[in-house]
Design an enzyme around this catalytic site. Structure first.
Site, PDB file in Angstrom:
ATOM      1  N   ASP A  74       0.804  -1.229   0.000  1.00  0.00           N
ATOM      2  CA  ASP A  74       0.000   0.000   0.000  1.00  0.00           C
ATOM      3  C   ASP A  74       0.836   1.278   0.000  1.00  0.00           C
ATOM      4  OD1 ASP A  74      -2.099  -1.768   0.230  1.00  0.00           O
ATOM      5  OD2 ASP A  74      -2.324  -1.504   2.389  1.00  0.00           O
ATOM      6  N   MET A 110      -5.804  -2.658  -5.007  1.00  0.00           N
ATOM      7  CA  MET A 110      -5.692  -2.588  -3.544  1.00  0.00           C
ATOM      8  C   MET A 110      -5.082  -1.250  -3.102  1.00  0.00           C
ATOM      9  SD  MET A 110      -4.649  -6.297  -2.056  1.00  0.00           S
ATOM     10  CE  MET A 110      -5.906  -7.446  -1.555  1.00  0.00           C
TER      11      MET A 110
HETATM   12  O1  F6P Z   1      -2.236  -3.930   3.453  1.00  0.00           O
HETATM   13  C1  F6P Z   1      -2.157  -4.718   2.320  1.00  0.00           C
HETATM   14  C2  F6P Z   1      -3.517  -5.133   1.877  1.00  0.00           C
HETATM   15  O2  F6P Z   1      -3.351  -6.046   0.809  1.00  0.00           O
HETATM   16  C3  F6P Z   1      -4.463  -4.019   1.487  1.00  0.00           C
HETATM   17  O3  F6P Z   1      -4.176  -3.495   0.226  1.00  0.00           O
HETATM   18  C4  F6P Z   1      -5.788  -4.697   1.617  1.00  0.00           C
HETATM   19  O4  F6P Z   1      -6.811  -3.776   1.864  1.00  0.00           O
HETATM   20  C5  F6P Z   1      -5.576  -5.584   2.810  1.00  0.00           C
HETATM   21  O5  F6P Z   1      -4.196  -5.809   2.905  1.00  0.00           O
HETATM   22  C6  F6P Z   1      -6.253  -6.915   2.760  1.00  0.00           C
HETATM   23  O6  F6P Z   1      -6.142  -7.479   4.033  1.00  0.00           O
HETATM   24  P1  F6P Z   1      -6.221  -9.011   4.426  1.00  0.00           P
HETATM   25  O7  F6P Z   1      -4.912  -9.628   4.065  1.00  0.00           O
HETATM   26  O8  F6P Z   1      -6.408  -8.989   5.901  1.00  0.00           O
HETATM   27  O9  F6P Z   1      -7.356  -9.590   3.654  1.00  0.00           O
END
Ligand code: F6P
Length: 339
Positions: A132, A174
């Site tokens: 991110d 994302m």
């Molecule tokens: O922080 C990285 C990320 O891939 C974000 O872009 C996304 O919103 C989130 O993690 C997804 O989270 P999780 O792995 O908990 O589904």
């Protein structure tokens, strides 16, 4: 000295390069002993670890994911703050294992937990990682470059099918609350409309922009939307936007949600070297007795910043970001009226 490395929060490409950078520098340059804790901070009280020798750190530079495993662990930070017995257990485990420092590799959640652990009096050096790119205090995080390349390649591929069918392609990328991936992949992938949570948007402007393009002979358009955008207060913006535009214009729309492919697989050369450098820097800091800090990249130079200045803060895209200004100069729509 004996140090422990852990990886916490969502994974990203370049973590193994960083583990290798920390571990090999610690061993070769400083003669330290290196332990790798499994599944983040919880590996410490659980006593779940492996000894990371040169052999274990060999052949992992190019691998995605993390050899140590990871998990979302906001609950650990909470427990360390609220449950004195657990905080004591954590500190006792650190001392029992003979640790002199912990290297915590993670994103924003990890920085908060690292600060809490540091406030307990333990030696911590953190290294920022996330696709991110939203960790405060560093110009860039490893993982971002790879994710942008993956998203850009996907957008490139969508151009040809969009053109063949005269369709509007909505691509959701994302980024959590930040629009870094959308901005960089959108610009690199020649998107016609780029929507960032930091800027907001006006649906009427988006409709007008793609309809005007169609009327001017460009029947297909690419819209890149950051996942952090909410439409009518709801998540999943790619799906919702495609539906609204299909219903409220004469254009045919499709959505593609890139999702976790942006996080998986081999890191780019840039991310391998960034992770290697940041990892090595963390080992250097430990050897100098500098703790309670996060490694950072600022203006092309490695340095560090106190965790107290990083924890709980988010680095988002500013409206005067040079890439946004340049996009606007070229007629790219950011979903808002042109000034
Ligand atoms: O922080 C990285 C990320 O891939 C974000 O872009 C996304 O919103 C989130 O993690 C997804 O989270 P999780 O792995 O908990 O589904």
């Amino acid at each position: 000295m004996r140090i422990g490395i852990l990886t916490s929060g969502g994974d990203c490409p370049g973590i193994n390069a960083t583990i290798r950078g920390v571990g090999k520098t610690a061993m070769v340059a400083h003669g330290m002993e290196v332990l790798g804790f499994h599944k983040g901070f919880s590996g410490i009280p659980a006593g779940s670890y492996e000894v990371l020798n040169m052999d274990k750190l060999s052949g992992i530079l190019h691998l995605g994911g993390t050899i140590l495993g990871t998990s979302r662990e906001g609950h650990i930070g909470k427990a360390l703050l609220q449950d004195e017995a657990f905080a004591n257990e954590f500190c006792e485990a650190y001392h029992r294992l003979g640790l002199d420092a912990i290297v915590a590799i993670g994103g924003n959640g990890t920085m908060k937990t690292a600060k809490i652990v540091s406030d307990l009096g333990l030696n911590v050096v953190a290294i920022p990682k996330t696709i991110d790119n939203d960790v405060w205090g560093t110009d860039v995080t490893f993982g971002f470059d790879t994710a942008v390349s993956i998203a850009t390649e996907a957008i490139d591929r969508l151009h040809s099918t969009a053109a063949s069918h005269n369709r509007v392609m909505v691509v959701e990328v994302m980024g959590h609350h930040a629009g870094w991936i959308a901005l960089h992949a959108g610009m690199a992938g020649a998107a016609d409309v780029i929507l960032l949570p930091e800027l907001g948007f006006d649906i009427e402007v988006i409709k007008k922009d793609i309809v005007e393009r169609a009327k001017a002979g460009k029947q297909h358009s690419i819209i890149v939307v950051a996942e952090g955008i909410e439409i009518n207060g709801k998540k999943r913006p790619g799906h919702r936007l495609s539906k609204i535009l299909s219903e409220e214009t004469f254009l045919e729309c499709r959505e593609t949600v890139l999702g976790y492919v942006q996080r998986g697989g081999a890191p780019s050369a840039t991310d391998r070297n960034l992770g290697t450098r940041m990892g090595g820097h963390a080992a250097q800091l430990i050897s100098q007795g500098i703790f309670g800090v996060m490694v950072r990249m600022q203006g092309g130079a490695l340095g560090h910043i106190p965790l107290s200045q990083v924890a709980g803060r988010l680095k988002v895209v500013e409206p005067d970001n040079e890439l946004i200004i340049q996009g606007r100069r070229m007629g790219i729509s950011f979903g808002l009226p042109r000034e």
